[in-house]
Design a protein around this motif. Sequence first.
Motif, PDB file in Angstrom:
ATOM      1  N   ARG A  16     -11.372  11.088  23.184  1.00  0.00           N
ATOM      2  CA  ARG A  16     -10.443  10.605  24.198  1.00  0.00           C
ATOM      3  C   ARG A  16     -11.093   9.600  25.121  1.00  0.00           C
ATOM      4  NH1 ARG A  16      -6.564  12.736  28.200  1.00  0.00           N
ATOM      5  NH2 ARG A  16      -6.805  10.513  28.492  1.00  0.00           N
ATOM      6  N   ASN A  73       8.441  14.254  15.646  1.00  0.00           N
ATOM      7  CA  ASN A  73       7.531  15.290  16.110  1.00  0.00           C
ATOM      8  C   ASN A  73       7.838  16.649  15.525  1.00  0.00           C
ATOM      9  OD1 ASN A  73       7.026  13.078  17.701  1.00  0.00           O
ATOM     10  ND2 ASN A  73       6.281  14.314  19.381  1.00  0.00           N
ATOM     11  N   LEU A 112      -3.503  12.539  10.433  1.00  0.00           N
ATOM     12  CA  LEU A 112      -4.172  12.672  11.713  1.00  0.00           C
ATOM     13  C   LEU A 112      -4.880  11.385  12.109  1.00  0.00           C
ATOM     14  CD1 LEU A 112      -5.627  16.240  11.761  1.00  0.00           C
ATOM     15  CD2 LEU A 112      -4.291  15.152  13.529  1.00  0.00           C
ATOM     16  N   ARG A 129      -3.623   9.465  15.200  1.00  0.00           N
ATOM     17  CA  ARG A 129      -3.920  10.117  16.465  1.00  0.00           C
ATOM     18  C   ARG A 129      -5.382   9.983  16.819  1.00  0.00           C
ATOM     19  NH1 ARG A 129      -1.834  14.405  19.879  1.00  0.00           N
ATOM     20  NH2 ARG A 129       0.196  14.079  18.959  1.00  0.00           N
ATOM     21  N   SER A 136      -6.222   3.811  20.581  1.00  0.00           N
ATOM     22  CA  SER A 136      -4.853   3.328  20.717  1.00  0.00           C
ATOM     23  C   SER A 136      -4.769   1.813  20.542  1.00  0.00           C
ATOM     24  CB  SER A 136      -4.282   3.729  22.076  1.00  0.00           C
ATOM     25  OG  SER A 136      -5.274   3.639  23.071  1.00  0.00           O
ATOM     26  N   TYR A 159      -4.845   1.089  16.834  1.00  0.00           N
ATOM     27  CA  TYR A 159      -3.638   1.525  16.139  1.00  0.00           C
ATOM     28  C   TYR A 159      -2.503   0.538  16.370  1.00  0.00           C
ATOM     29  CZ  TYR A 159       0.434   4.475  15.165  1.00  0.00           C
ATOM     30  OH  TYR A 159       1.615   4.973  14.704  1.00  0.00           O
ATOM     31  N   ASN A 202       5.414   5.723  17.808  1.00  0.00           N
ATOM     32  CA  ASN A 202       5.019   6.946  18.486  1.00  0.00           C
ATOM     33  C   ASN A 202       5.217   8.163  17.609  1.00  0.00           C
ATOM     34  OD1 ASN A 202       4.223   6.653  21.458  1.00  0.00           O
ATOM     35  ND2 ASN A 202       5.884   5.214  21.210  1.00  0.00           N
ATOM     36  N   ILE A 248       2.269   9.220  15.535  1.00  0.00           N
ATOM     37  CA  ILE A 248       1.267   9.952  16.308  1.00  0.00           C
ATOM     38  C   ILE A 248       1.756  11.363  16.580  1.00  0.00           C
ATOM     39  CG2 ILE A 248      -0.064   9.961  18.414  1.00  0.00           C
ATOM     40  CD1 ILE A 248      -0.665   7.396  17.610  1.00  0.00           C
ATOM     41  N   SER A 290       1.688  14.377  13.909  1.00  0.00           N
ATOM     42  CA  SER A 290       0.446  15.037  13.534  1.00  0.00           C
ATOM     43  C   SER A 290       0.221  16.318  14.317  1.00  0.00           C
ATOM     44  CB  SER A 290      -0.736  14.089  13.716  1.00  0.00           C
ATOM     45  OG  SER A 290      -0.693  13.495  14.992  1.00  0.00           O
ATOM     46  N   LEU A 291       0.603  16.331  15.598  1.00  0.00           N
ATOM     47  CA  LEU A 291       0.372  17.558  16.359  1.00  0.00           C
ATOM     48  C   LEU A 291       1.247  18.691  15.846  1.00  0.00           C
ATOM     49  CD1 LEU A 291      -1.255  18.627  18.707  1.00  0.00           C
ATOM     50  CD2 LEU A 291       0.733  18.317  20.148  1.00  0.00           C
ATOM     51  N   GLN A 347       6.098  18.582  23.554  1.00  0.00           N
ATOM     52  CA  GLN A 347       6.181  17.196  23.134  1.00  0.00           C
ATOM     53  C   GLN A 347       7.227  16.446  23.942  1.00  0.00           C
ATOM     54  OE1 GLN A 347       4.357  15.601  20.037  1.00  0.00           O
ATOM     55  NE2 GLN A 347       3.182  16.877  21.411  1.00  0.00           N
TER      56      GLN A 347
END
Lengths: 366, 316, 457
Positions: free
Chosen positions: A295, B98, B125, B128, B132, B135, B180, B183, B186-187, B237
């Motif tokens: 991060r 998501n 993944l 993510r 940024s 990407y 978005n 990204i 993946s979560l 999310q």
Amino acid sequence: MAAPLTFNGIHSSPTAPVDWDRMAARARSMRRSKAVALYAFLIAVSLPIILPYFWLVTIAFSARTGVADTVVLWRSVAVLAPAVIAFWLAAVLARNRRQLWLGLTAIALAATAAFAWLVGPDLHLRNFIFLVEPDFASVVRSRVGAVHGAIQFPSVWRAFGNSLLIAGSQTIVVLTVASLAAYYLSRFQFPARAAMLRSLLILHAFPVLTLIVPMFLMLYWIGLLDTLFGVICVLVAFELPFAIFIMKGFFDAVPWDIEMSALTDGASRRQAFLLVVLPQVRNGLLAVAVFTFIRGWEEYIFVFTFLIRNTNWTMSLYMYYVRDDVMGVDYGVVSAVGVFYLVPSLILYVAAQRYLMQMSIGGVKG
Amino acid sequence: MSAVTDLAVERRYRAASAVRRRTNFVLFLGPAIALTFLFFVIPVLIDIAVSFTDLDRTLRISKFTTEQYQKVFRGDSRLPQVIGLTVVYVFGTLAIFNVTFGLVLALTTTSLNKVSGGFFRGVWLLPRMSPSVLYILLWLWVINPSDVGLLNQFLMPALGLARPLDLMTSAPVALIIIANGFIGASLGMIIFTAAIRGIPEHLFYAAEVDGAGTLAKIRFITLPALRWPISFVTIYQTLSLLVSFEYILLLTKGGPFYDTTVFALYVYRRAFTSGQYGYGAALALFLIVIGAAAALLGWRFFDFKRLLQHPRIEVH
Amino acid sequence: MRHVKTAMAALLLAALGGGSAAIFVSAPAPAQTTVKLELWSRQDPSGPLRPANVVKAADRLNKELAAEGSGKRVKVAVHESPAPGFDDDALQLLKVFGIGQGPDLFIAAHEWICAFQQEGFALKLDDYIAKYPQYFTTIFPSLWQSVKCSDGIYGIPQDAEARMFFYNKKLLREAGYDDAFIEAMPARTLSGELTMDDVIDIANRVINKAKAQYGILHRPNKGPDYIMAFQSYGNNFLDPGTGKLLLERDKLAAAFGWFERGVKQGVIPANNTSMEFDALRKAFYTGNAAFWMYGIWDLGTYAFPTYGLPKDEAGFFADWGWIAAPPAKKGGQAGSLTHPIIYAVAARVADPELAVRLLGHASDADLNTDHAVTTTHLGIKSEQLKDPRYAGAWPLARATELLKITKFLPNNPQFGDLNGIIYTALQGVETGRLSGQQAADFVVDEATSSLKDVIVK
């Protein structure tokens, strides 16, 4: 009388002979077609992700005139796609280990030869000039005039160092503060414990980006605006609740006996923490460390907003300005910078894959 | 004599323990509390205070006024559009990517063998995990409105177009949802995969024996087990999509015009691009309140008793 | 032992005495102090000599200082900002000054100088200019208009230019226009016969009949050029009596309407504001666009070196040309826009006089001519016209003709912000989100809510 057996909806009466072979064959073919469908679907949806990253790499190693063309990309794909399919077929069709290895080696050799023949001549490292020449802009393209004493970008290593500094300090501080706090919250009783845990629940989910405006003003009034230290402080504080939350989950999972035996052996609580409990949560520490580092490495919005004079560059800013270059965008160099920027994240990510899956969002119901 | 000394020793020990307890508290929790107070509580207070001033680019406060709130409720003609867009964006990304796509990915990758499943999860993944800026750079190159863009290279021959597509101008909202979404999926994928892995295998075998097809298995075994993770991902999310604007800022800068300016980005544009810090603070306050409320809502997902595991050692 | 010590002490004293006597006896050499001045400049391929001239001026100033016997020396450090345009750069610089980290000297677009003046960031230069007339008296009087704020002069003009509609004669010929028509276009514009809508019609015919993709292109980011179109429709944005910003709804709507019509007819690309500068230039100079609303310096910076347009006058005008900004209606006044870039000094600079002298040297005629000739900008001093290099640069001479009808952007402290609002509205019109009238309403709404003292008619 037994109830009629049903396999995959195939009814068979108890009296007629069952054609097991046909049923098995049908089940096998259905399973295979399902697997093929799954693979096809996954490959189709994953292609939009794989292709651009691969394109980035090919441009970084092959672009000559500063233009992002796709010739090299398609040639590489023309070599790699059949190679991958051949690999898979070999894995499916090989009947024993020796055949498998023979097949794989043969395909690998053929693929390498085809790659070298088709794509090899186009590959070069000139786009990586920014690694050695800070004023690569003047080398890469001719400018109308030169400004004496001003280099367009700082050395990429300076940006690299700054990013490393930010990500590294953030990780170390977060790890220290979070493990201390999580251990205390997990193992000690004190009056405000319940209240603090409740506030931790709120804080760890709280969206920190909403605080960017007052954060900017606060840093300005303290005098930490436009400094790396200010950015590190903000990043540490914002990462903290989530890190404490995760670490507490790991600490909660450590059995009490270990500590109790350490204490009966005469250790103080602090010694027990340092010498006995901390090694038990090594996985948690690693996971938090990797995530915090990644991060910090990719941090863009806080850096962009809080660093105003562009004297302290980070890799994210460097990447942004190289991409948006006023003097003319050289796609080869931009991709090379991109690859250089991506590699540390990738390495860390691959190394931490295992911990990702292990990380429990401690305390979640269900 | 020994009783007296024992008492003294015990009193000294308890005093020392009390001191240690206090120092432990400061040592272990002190830094965390200090940082949290300084960087969470104080900024919220500052935000409330600044929203009642006319702070602008000069960074000097000249008067205290409620004009920022008047602007929010009456004067701003951009705000309805921004709020509408935010709703569309948040629910669109959530519903399509998501939750749904994350679920699909989790289901499909767990149906494969471990290595292949892991490979595809790894690929998903990648967005993510990559920085940024990088990407979005890839996205910009893919949607480049000329023959160079990867998307045009595919779609122009496929759809037989004469002119290259320009997604940024013709479909910017779809663009930010997809960017978005990659990204966000993946979560969900990770969380759902972990939950699916936790379902006992014998349930699936029993269902197969009873004649359940794949869809029936999913409906009756997998989905019920994912009830909590799905709600968890939805709430979290939603919050995360509501406040993050980094990718949108990098990709479209909120344009063209105000088409992709979601509420959080609108706050950023007002405060930092137009220099209206007071107005930005007022708008941000709404986001802060929503964020706190949603975080409070997330309590429901946590087994507080388990979180509050009572400590079993009383010694300090 | 004691004798040795006494002897040593005596020796030491003698040395000290002799040394100090020597110091006092010799001519008092002035202690050399180096004054470091930071110059904030924007990375700009069309103006690398703007900061470079200041660096060269430092050498000249140092020589002058040495001749005067002063111990001061000047050293210039250039800080290059990566902002994509002068407007973004001004906003960034205002933020930097706002947090107290401003530079000592800066290069800016003229219309922003009063924003710096209003917030107390820029130094008032009248007295210094009066003190050093040798640098400043020969600067064209009209250029001083562009650096005046409400209470004085706050900048030194660095260059000027002219903005126009370039056009591609070859494409027009392909579209069926005859040479007489094509060659007469500049004169007809100046006389008021060729209007803005005629330009749309010509561009329309070009994209239909010739092999060109675009009709009219303009810059993709915030800047002065598109304001030319607004000025053609009567928007001057300034109330002459009070000096406040003036917005006239119907004139704004008419101007936005021109862009709306252009996009509807396919002449202006809907994504003009999101295309890259390189792509736009390439489109025009490789013959893919009919008109390019930009300025004279693009010839020296890009057209000649990068795209190989003919450098000689006859060769250039065979296939390329330019017209002034046409009037809105027949019989109206054609116009042009000049956007001087200026040097300015920060208010808190330690040695203001030295800074002004430095900028005075940077404004020397020969240095300015270097900049003017290499990047085709117009010069600032009358004696430059006599320089053979300047005289030999035909684009400058031809562009000077436009100076007769040219306008400046208003020097209102808030105009820069207003331009930002206009740019956003322009983007909305071109992408089809706003109609011309809605765009005018948007500009009025935004301006009245975020700016102060705006007069709306």
